[in-house]
Structure formats: C-alpha cells, structure tokens
Design a protein around this motif. Structure first.
Motif, short mmCIF file in Angstrom:
data_model
loop_
_atom_site.label_atom_id
_atom_site.label_comp_id
_atom_site.label_asym_id
_atom_site.label_seq_id
_atom_site.Cartn_x
_atom_site.Cartn_y
_atom_site.Cartn_z
N ARG A 58 40.66 22.57 27.93
CA ARG A 58 40.73 21.10 27.92
C ARG A 58 39.45 20.49 28.48
N LEU A 62 36.74 18.08 26.71
CA LEU A 62 36.30 16.81 27.29
C LEU A 62 34.78 16.73 27.36
N HIS A 84 40.29 10.65 25.03
CA HIS A 84 40.00 12.02 25.45
C HIS A 84 40.32 12.23 26.93
N HIS A 88 43.90 14.00 28.53
CA HIS A 88 43.68 15.34 29.09
C HIS A 88 43.91 15.35 30.60
#
Length: 130
Positions: A58, A62, A84, A88
C-alpha cells in the motif's frame, strides 16, 4: 529517413523520482506530513511497516501515485490525498482490520499475527472454476 517522432515505452523512459524509494518517501514525506494520535484504540501504526507485506504494498502504491500526480499542478495533490492517501491510510491505521492491528504503541511490532487469506487450489478441469 523517417520523420516520425521516436516513441519510447514506459520501460524505456528515464523516470526521475523525487524520492529515491518508498522508504525515503515514508520517512521524509509521509511521516512528517501525517500526524495522528497513535494510541492503539483510534489509530495505530507500526514503525517497522516494511515488515508487513500489505503495508509495504500500500505504501509503495501511495509513493508511486504521489510521484505521478505531483506533476499535475492543478489537481494532482488533491487527487492524491482524496483518492489515494486517505483510503490507504484509513486501512493501514485501522486498529481492528488494518495490517498493524496486532502492533501497539506500547508493545511495538508483531510479525505476521494473522493467517493469510484462505485459498483453495484452482482446478481448471471438469467441475472446476474454469
């Protein structure tokens, strides 16, 4: 002699990143920028985030999204935060369902506290999924 412009694929282009890798991105940008009450009840975080495969994936996503969207001066950073970072970070810092759920501000890192998602073998034959 061809007058057509030379076309490069993404793999051939020299992509210049602002941050050298996800580790620098997290330590130099994300960590100083995102400030939360890390108490283990409303939000949690693991300082050894790279030891959690989901967190690494993740945070890498990002970072790469940030690197791409930083070139859009109008909406890039707003898009990055809304579409985003916010989703996340909600998952990453979730104290019950996130990858750091077994880590705590007091006790620190817990490696692989949960089992992987169950998966049955794929059977492409008759009666299988294929």
């Amino acid at each position: 002699m061809s007058t057509a412009p030379e076309v490069k694929t993404a793999a051939e282009e020299d992509v210049e990143f602002f941050y050298a890798d996800v580790f620098v991105f997290v330590s130099d940008y994300l960590s100083p920028m995102v400030r939360r009450r890390i108490n283990g009840s409303s939000a949690t975080w693991c300082p050894r985030w790279w030891e959690h495969p989901e967190a690494g994936a993740r945070l890498s996503a990002l970072w790469l999204a940030w690197e791409h969207l930083r070139h859009d001066p109008a909406l890039g950073m707003s898009t990055w935060w809304l579409h985003h970072a916010d989703p996340h970070l909600r998952v990453l810092m979730d104290t019950d369902l996130g990858p750091f759920a077994a880590c705590s501000p007091k006790d620190g890192h817990t490696a692989y506290p949960f089992e992987p998602l169950p998966v049955e073998p794929y059977d492409p034959g008759p009666g299988g999924a294929g």
